[in-house]
Design a protein around this motif. Sequence first.
Motif, PDB file in Angstrom:
ATOM      1  N   THR A   4       0.212  -1.535   0.242  1.00 51.62           N
ATOM      2  CA  THR A   4      -0.054  -0.035  -0.017  1.00 51.62           C
ATOM      3  C   THR A   4       0.965   1.138   0.220  1.00 51.62           C
ATOM      4  N   LEU A   5      -0.100   2.180  -0.602  1.00 50.20           N
ATOM      5  CA  LEU A   5       1.494   3.719  -1.102  1.00 50.20           C
ATOM      6  C   LEU A   5       0.046   4.577   0.081  1.00 50.20           C
ATOM      7  N   HIS A   6       0.175   4.887   1.278  1.00 46.47           N
ATOM      8  CA  HIS A   6      -0.405   6.267   1.840  1.00 46.47           C
ATOM      9  C   HIS A   6       0.585   7.175   1.665  1.00 46.47           C
ATOM     10  N   HIS A   7      -0.773   8.607   0.819  1.00 49.28           N
ATOM     11  CA  HIS A   7      -1.024   9.464   0.153  1.00 49.28           C
ATOM     12  C   HIS A   7      -0.545  11.357   1.021  1.00 49.28           C
ATOM     13  N   GLY A   8       0.245  12.091   0.664  1.00 54.32           N
ATOM     14  CA  GLY A   8      -0.289  13.205   1.374  1.00 54.32           C
ATOM     15  C   GLY A   8       0.767  14.413   1.254  1.00 54.32           C
ATOM     16  N   ASP A   9       0.740  15.298   1.098  1.00 58.95           N
ATOM     17  CA  ASP A   9       1.548  16.238   0.413  1.00 58.95           C
ATOM     18  C   ASP A   9       2.252  16.757   1.545  1.00 58.95           C
ATOM     19  N   TYR A  10       3.474  16.046   2.322  1.00 59.00           N
ATOM     20  CA  TYR A  10       4.264  16.824   3.562  1.00 59.00           C
ATOM     21  C   TYR A  10       4.860  17.800   3.317  1.00 59.00           C
ATOM     22  N   ASN A  11       4.846  18.235   1.834  1.00 62.80           N
ATOM     23  CA  ASN A  11       6.077  19.704   1.463  1.00 62.80           C
ATOM     24  C   ASN A  11       4.919  20.431   1.398  1.00 62.80           C
ATOM     25  N   LEU A  12       3.817  20.513   0.967  1.00 65.49           N
ATOM     26  CA  LEU A  12       2.841  21.625   0.313  1.00 65.49           C
ATOM     27  C   LEU A  12       3.292  22.004  -0.493  1.00 65.49           C
ATOM     28  N   ASP A  13       4.120  21.149  -1.821  1.00 68.77           N
ATOM     29  CA  ASP A  13       4.217  21.597  -3.013  1.00 68.77           C
ATOM     30  C   ASP A  13       2.963  21.599  -3.935  1.00 68.77           C
ATOM     31  N   GLY A  14       2.314  20.705  -3.569  1.00 70.44           N
ATOM     32  CA  GLY A  14       1.124  20.690  -4.781  1.00 70.44           C
ATOM     33  C   GLY A  14       0.822  19.384  -5.036  1.00 70.44           C
ATOM     34  N   PHE A  15       2.042  18.333  -5.159  1.00 71.25           N
ATOM     35  CA  PHE A  15       1.978  16.743  -5.686  1.00 71.25           C
ATOM     36  C   PHE A  15       2.008  16.007  -4.542  1.00 71.25           C
ATOM     37  N   ASN A  38      11.651  -2.306  12.299  1.00 70.66           N
ATOM     38  CA  ASN A  38      10.532  -3.597  12.268  1.00 70.66           C
ATOM     39  C   ASN A  38       9.288  -2.777  11.998  1.00 70.66           C
ATOM     40  N   ALA A  39       9.153  -1.581  11.282  1.00 72.03           N
ATOM     41  CA  ALA A  39       8.015  -0.599  10.203  1.00 72.03           C
ATOM     42  C   ALA A  39       7.325  -2.038  10.035  1.00 72.03           C
ATOM     43  N   VAL A  40       5.557  -1.860   9.748  1.00 74.56           N
ATOM     44  CA  VAL A  40       4.493  -2.485   9.180  1.00 74.56           C
ATOM     45  C   VAL A  40       4.059  -1.371   8.207  1.00 74.56           C
ATOM     46  N   MET A  41       3.911  -0.435   8.887  1.00 75.17           N
ATOM     47  CA  MET A  41       2.779   0.529   8.433  1.00 75.17           C
ATOM     48  C   MET A  41       2.483   2.220   8.617  1.00 75.17           C
ATOM     49  N   ALA A  42       2.662   2.994   8.083  1.00 79.92           N
ATOM     50  CA  ALA A  42       3.155   4.411   8.056  1.00 79.92           C
ATOM     51  C   ALA A  42       2.606   5.100   7.367  1.00 79.92           C
ATOM     52  N   THR A  43       1.689   6.421   8.085  1.00 79.42           N
ATOM     53  CA  THR A  43       0.777   7.162   7.173  1.00 79.42           C
ATOM     54  C   THR A  43       0.760   8.315   7.822  1.00 79.42           C
ATOM     55  N   PHE A  44      -0.178   9.144   6.932  1.00 80.19           N
ATOM     56  CA  PHE A  44       0.698  11.000   6.975  1.00 80.19           C
ATOM     57  C   PHE A  44      -0.671  11.047   7.819  1.00 80.19           C
ATOM     58  N   PHE A  45      -0.407  12.214   8.869  1.00 80.68           N
ATOM     59  CA  PHE A  45      -2.111  12.141   9.593  1.00 80.68           C
ATOM     60  C   PHE A  45      -1.042  13.979  10.631  1.00 80.68           C
TER      61      PHE A  45
END
Length: 585
Positions: A306-317, A368-375
């Motif tokens: 899975t990909l978890h999406h989010g614009d972490y650097n606010l560049d619009g992409f 041992n990371a198993v999931m990562a998401t933006f919040f």
Amino acid sequence: MWIFKFNIVAFMLLFVWQCNTVALQDVTSDLFGVENYGTVAAFGDFYADKQTDIFIIREQSEVLIFFADSNKPYFKPKVNISKNNLPRGTIITSVVPGDYDGDSQMDVLLTAQSSTKMTTVFIFWGHNQTLDLGGRFTLNMTFADQPLVMDFNGDMIPDIFGVTDQDPLTKVCYLTNRSPECQNALTSPVKMRIPNSNAFIDLNKDFTAGKSVKFKQCFDGNFTRADIMPTESPAVKIVGQSTFVDFDGDGYQDHLLPVCEDAACQRSAIYLAKSGSKEWVPVLSDFQRRDTIWSFVAAKPSQPLTLHHGDYNLDGFPDALVILRNTSGSGQHAFLLENVPCNSASCHSVGRMLRIHWDQSDLGAIQNAVMATFFDIYEDGILDMLVLSQAEGKNDLIIHALKNNFEADAYFVKVMVLSGLCSNDCPEGVKPFGVNQPGPYVMYTTVDSNGDLKNASAGQLSQSAYFSLQLPYTLLGLGRSANFLDHLFVGIPRHPGEMDIRKKEWTAIIPNSQLIVIPYPHNKPRSWSAKLYLTPSNSVLLTAIALIGVCVFILVIIGILHWQEKKADDREKRQEAHRFHFDAM
Ligand SMILES: *[C@@H]1O[C@H](CO)[C@@H](O)[C@H](O)[C@H]1NC(C)=O
Ligand SMILES: *[C@@H]1O[C@H](CO)[C@@H](O)[C@H](O)[C@H]1NC(C)=O
Ligand SMILES: *[C@@H]1O[C@H](CO)[C@@H](O)[C@H](O)[C@H]1NC(C)=O
Ligand SMILES: *[C@@H]1O[C@H](CO)[C@@H](O)[C@H](O)[C@H]1NC(C)=O
Ligand SMILES: *[C@@H]1O[C@H](CO)[C@@H](O)[C@H](O)[C@H]1NC(C)=O
Ligand SMILES: *[C@@H]1O[C@H](CO)[C@@H](O)[C@H](O)[C@H]1NC(C)=O
């Protein structure tokens, strides 16, 4: 003197802030205290206070709702669906909050796997900012896979869509007013992949979400089949979960797909299909870092690629977070994939590609990371990260919260579309907030700092199964342009067959603001209202402090000068008096 020092402190703060870009900071204990374990399953404003709360599954059998609070720890467990509230032996596979009965109060849907591998759906009704734990509702229909929560009939009340076990027909269940009603959904039978990654999103920019069933077909307007996207997957061995984001900033949703090229998953890639194109374009295929080749983890069917999406650097992409493993060793870490301009021939037709941030030591430190998401932890419009890791000998996952100290002059707009079932006159006097509404679509067009036209779009809560962990609002980066947002469009789903598009345009939106849209009444977009909340960023606060400091400093100088002048005046007067004295003699 202390005032002078104060100025220096303000100046130094500013300086330190500027140096500290893109650094991550572990704030787990501030957020959860000692409660930092369990599987983060969903986000939603359960308490209807405009703060996002977190839904966590513990030991696969309990769900805790952590309410956002203004004191440390910032998330506290407040509502507890325990083993006793569920049939014996229930294994919870997902949590989907939403207002299923249409009373504008958030309910909680759980999917559970029974011994027969079928998925059962339970709902706990929300009332008075808590859950009615005694009155569990069980849908008398089991599904072959986790269902998709979507708005099938366009009434802005979430419905449950899935394939049943009895026949391969798709069913949709409505729960309006707590009276369940299930119907056949699509006229033709569809065979769906398990695990599914169905989505409910507007693919053709007509501001009406259509449903997309992976590699089979997309369903348009009244859910007729429309081949907007490629119907076949790329020729690979393992196919991950589809996600839909506006990857290249043209205002259309693109289809992203993480895959493994071989059965052992030694070679990975991420493909993209643009709306209206039949072609898969690789946007990331280089997973090598020095001698180590990394790849996706295709171990458990319960946690597909899975990909978890989010614009972490606010560049619009939109950027992404993924979990990769060392193919020669056993290390497994979370990595940030940044959306950058394309620099190779293979992604030329898209113009953008993904680049792995190898040197993000804060992410690499989590074993041992198993999931990562933006919040967005502090609701400041800057996306932070939550990473779950597996510790040896523990049943539950460990939650790590990483604050994103990104402080460039980038701007954002945060849009939350509510159900619009009521506005000021909700039943029982509840607030209209706190409904996770699937289906609304948000798009902006503006002029960027180079003077070019720029578009971006996003769908709100387009996916719900398999820990898609989407936020209940859309957060769109605007880049470094501090201009007013020229046009912001918001659309909501309409009834099948209805012709009028339900959308409204707002102009001149202030950047760094949160817009809460209440589409009430649904069929009169002219009357929809929007509440604008400004989010003063750190730099604004610092500027204010520095400005006040400067003012005080100037006041002091004026005071000193004034005092010196007064002293000089006095001296002069005294001298004059003296002279007069002399003269008199
Ligand atoms: C949730 O409730 C159950 C039963 O009431 C209890 O055993 C469990 O400890 C509770 N969990 C938390 C985290 O409060
Ligand atoms: C809602 O809950 C609060 C306590 O949490 C209670 O004081 C109040 O009476 C409840 N209201 C209703 C209508 O049940
Ligand atoms: C579910 O319940 C409804 C009414 O309560 C009933 O008409 C329907 O046949 C039931 N469906 C199944 C699959 O049992
Ligand atoms: C943005 O959208 C407008 C209107 O839909 C379109 O005319 C324009 O070409 C788009 N710009 C880009 C950069 O895609
Ligand atoms: C990957 O695993 C191999 C074998 O254990 C090890 O030599 C190598 O250093 C690891 N790579 C990284 C980047 O940790
Ligand atoms: C709805 O679907 C039917 C085919 O099932 C099609 O003929 C009709 O044009 C569609 N209506 C709209 C509004 O798209």
